[in-house]
Design a protein around this motif. Structure first.
Motif, PDB file in Angstrom:
ATOM      1  N   GLU A   1       0.854  -1.190   0.000  1.00 35.06           N
ATOM      2  CA  GLU A   1       0.000   0.000   0.000  1.00 35.06           C
ATOM      3  C   GLU A   1       0.893   1.244   0.000  1.00 35.06           C
ATOM      4  OE1 GLU A   1      -3.183   0.033  -0.250  1.00 35.06           O
ATOM      5  OE2 GLU A   1      -3.649  -2.087   0.038  1.00 35.06           O
ATOM      6  N   MET A   2       1.541   1.496  -1.124  1.00 37.44           N
ATOM      7  CA  MET A   2       2.565   2.516  -1.161  1.00 37.44           C
ATOM      8  C   MET A   2       2.011   3.940  -1.121  1.00 37.44           C
ATOM      9  SD  MET A   2       5.146   0.785  -0.811  1.00 37.44           S
ATOM     10  CE  MET A   2       6.272   2.172  -0.830  1.00 37.44           C
ATOM     11  N   GLU A   3       0.808   4.161  -1.625  1.00 36.33           N
ATOM     12  CA  GLU A   3       0.231   5.509  -1.530  1.00 36.33           C
ATOM     13  C   GLU A   3       0.008   5.891  -0.068  1.00 36.33           C
ATOM     14  OE1 GLU A   3       0.019   7.559  -3.945  1.00 36.33           O
ATOM     15  OE2 GLU A   3       0.598   6.114  -5.489  1.00 36.33           O
ATOM     16  N   TRP A   4      -0.528   4.939   0.700  1.00 39.51           N
ATOM     17  CA  TRP A   4      -0.703   5.174   2.128  1.00 39.51           C
ATOM     18  C   TRP A   4       0.649   5.278   2.825  1.00 39.51           C
ATOM     19  CZ3 TRP A   4      -4.675   7.175   4.260  1.00 39.51           C
ATOM     20  CH2 TRP A   4      -5.969   6.897   3.801  1.00 39.51           C
TER      21      TRP A   4
ATOM     22  N   SER B   1      14.115   7.441  -2.618  1.00 34.77           N
ATOM     23  CA  SER B   1      14.214   6.070  -3.122  1.00 34.77           C
ATOM     24  C   SER B   1      13.168   5.783  -4.194  1.00 34.77           C
ATOM     25  CB  SER B   1      14.055   5.071  -1.968  1.00 34.77           C
ATOM     26  OG  SER B   1      12.786   5.210  -1.368  1.00 34.77           O
ATOM     27  N   SER B   2      13.299   4.602  -4.805  1.00 34.72           N
ATOM     28  CA  SER B   2      12.369   4.196  -5.860  1.00 34.72           C
ATOM     29  C   SER B   2      12.324   2.674  -5.928  1.00 34.72           C
ATOM     30  CB  SER B   2      12.815   4.761  -7.206  1.00 34.72           C
ATOM     31  OG  SER B   2      12.047   4.229  -8.265  1.00 34.72           O
TER      32      SER B   2
ATOM     33  N   LEU C   1       6.455   1.588  -9.764  1.00 36.78           N
ATOM     34  CA  LEU C   1       5.398   2.588  -9.657  1.00 36.78           C
ATOM     35  C   LEU C   1       5.700   3.686  -8.642  1.00 36.78           C
ATOM     36  CD1 LEU C   1       2.253   0.268  -9.686  1.00 36.78           C
ATOM     37  CD2 LEU C   1       3.093   1.685 -11.568  1.00 36.78           C
ATOM     38  N   SER C   2       6.394   3.331  -7.576  1.00 34.78           N
ATOM     39  CA  SER C   2       6.575   4.261  -6.470  1.00 34.78           C
ATOM     40  C   SER C   2       7.965   4.895  -6.503  1.00 34.78           C
ATOM     41  CB  SER C   2       6.381   3.528  -5.132  1.00 34.78           C
ATOM     42  OG  SER C   2       5.083   2.981  -5.059  1.00 34.78           O
ATOM     43  N   GLU C   3       7.969   6.223  -6.323  1.00 34.78           N
ATOM     44  CA  GLU C   3       9.227   6.951  -6.305  1.00 34.78           C
ATOM     45  C   GLU C   3       9.091   8.146  -5.382  1.00 34.78           C
ATOM     46  OE1 GLU C   3      11.901   7.731  -9.900  1.00 34.78           O
ATOM     47  OE2 GLU C   3      10.905   9.682  -9.615  1.00 34.78           O
ATOM     48  N   GLY C   4      10.058   8.333  -4.503  1.00 34.06           N
ATOM     49  CA  GLY C   4      10.038   9.471  -3.600  1.00 34.06           C
ATOM     50  C   GLY C   4      10.181  10.774  -4.358  1.00 34.06           C
TER      51      GLY C   4
END
Length: 223
Positions: A33-36, A116-117, A121-124
């Motif tokens: 749950e990377m958005e959260w 980080s990345s 899909l997820s990247e700081g």
């Protein structure tokens, strides 16, 4: 026994909110749950910045100048056979080191997370400013540093248990803000600030962070 106010409303709220956020961050990352994860991370970032500021302008027991002592003071405390009987409002030298350790580990965790990345899909939000090798290092550091955080938390819990055995209920004081001491009438008690001041600072900092970064994650979650 004399009751003394040792923790203001912000320090108490900061402590327990930090515990909750760390658990939420771990849970979200572990379950994808990377958005959260980012939402809770931004919340913790605002909390950390506020705690740092409060370390200079807050209550006596919250100020770095009040509880940070020299390495010699730490050694003297650890070798003192009567340390559990000494009257010290707020953090003792060992507790001060733990506070600094947590602040340093959290700063590392927050900055590495922002940089980080996962290469999918997820990247700081700071990753765009670094090279691929640096981002890869930050991603590795974010994982390793969390393990160090877990070890520090374990050490903290053990220390709390040790003080509990010595009839010093540290957890209760962090809930109520009040601790009981013997023979403290002649010792200057710490000056307390209104914790609402710190929470107002937190709201302002959180607002800037949400405006800059967090609105994108919340928009993805709710729209």
């Amino acid at each position: 026994m004399v009751k003394v106010k040792v923790w203001d409303g912000f320090i108490r709220g900061y402590h327990w909110l930090q515990v909750s956020l760390l658990f939420a961050l771990w849970y979200c990352a572990d379950n994808g749950e990377m958005e959260w994860h980012f939402v809770f991370g931004y919340t913790l970032l605002a909390l950390w910045i506020t705690r740092f500021i409060w370390g200079f302008i807050g209550s006596d027991t919250a100020k770095f100048s009040y509880f940070i002592k020299s390495p010699k003071a730490l050694i003297d405390y650890l070798t003192d056979k009567n340390k559990f009987d000494r009257v010290k409002f707020g953090h003792n030298p060992a507790g001060a080191c733990m506070v600094l350790l947590f602040l340093a580990l959290l700063a590392t965790q927050l900055f590495s997370g922002l940089s980080s990345s996962d290469d999918i899909l997820s990247e700081g939000p700071l990753a765009q400013y670094f090279s691929a090798d640096t981002v890869s290092f930050m991603t590795w550091l974010h994982s390793v540093n969390f393990d160090l955080l877990l070890w520090a938390i374990g050490l903290h819990v053990i220390a709390i248990g040790a003080y509990k055995l010595k009839k010093q209920p540290l957890v209760k004081a962090m809930f109520t803000g009040v601790a009981e001491y013997k023979l403290v009438s002649s010792i200057t008690q710490p000056k307390m600030m209104n914790g609402l001041v710190a929470w107002a600072i937190y709201a302002a900092i959180a607002g800037v962070i949400w405006w800059q970064w967090g609105h994108e994650n919340l928009g993805y979650l709710f729209y």
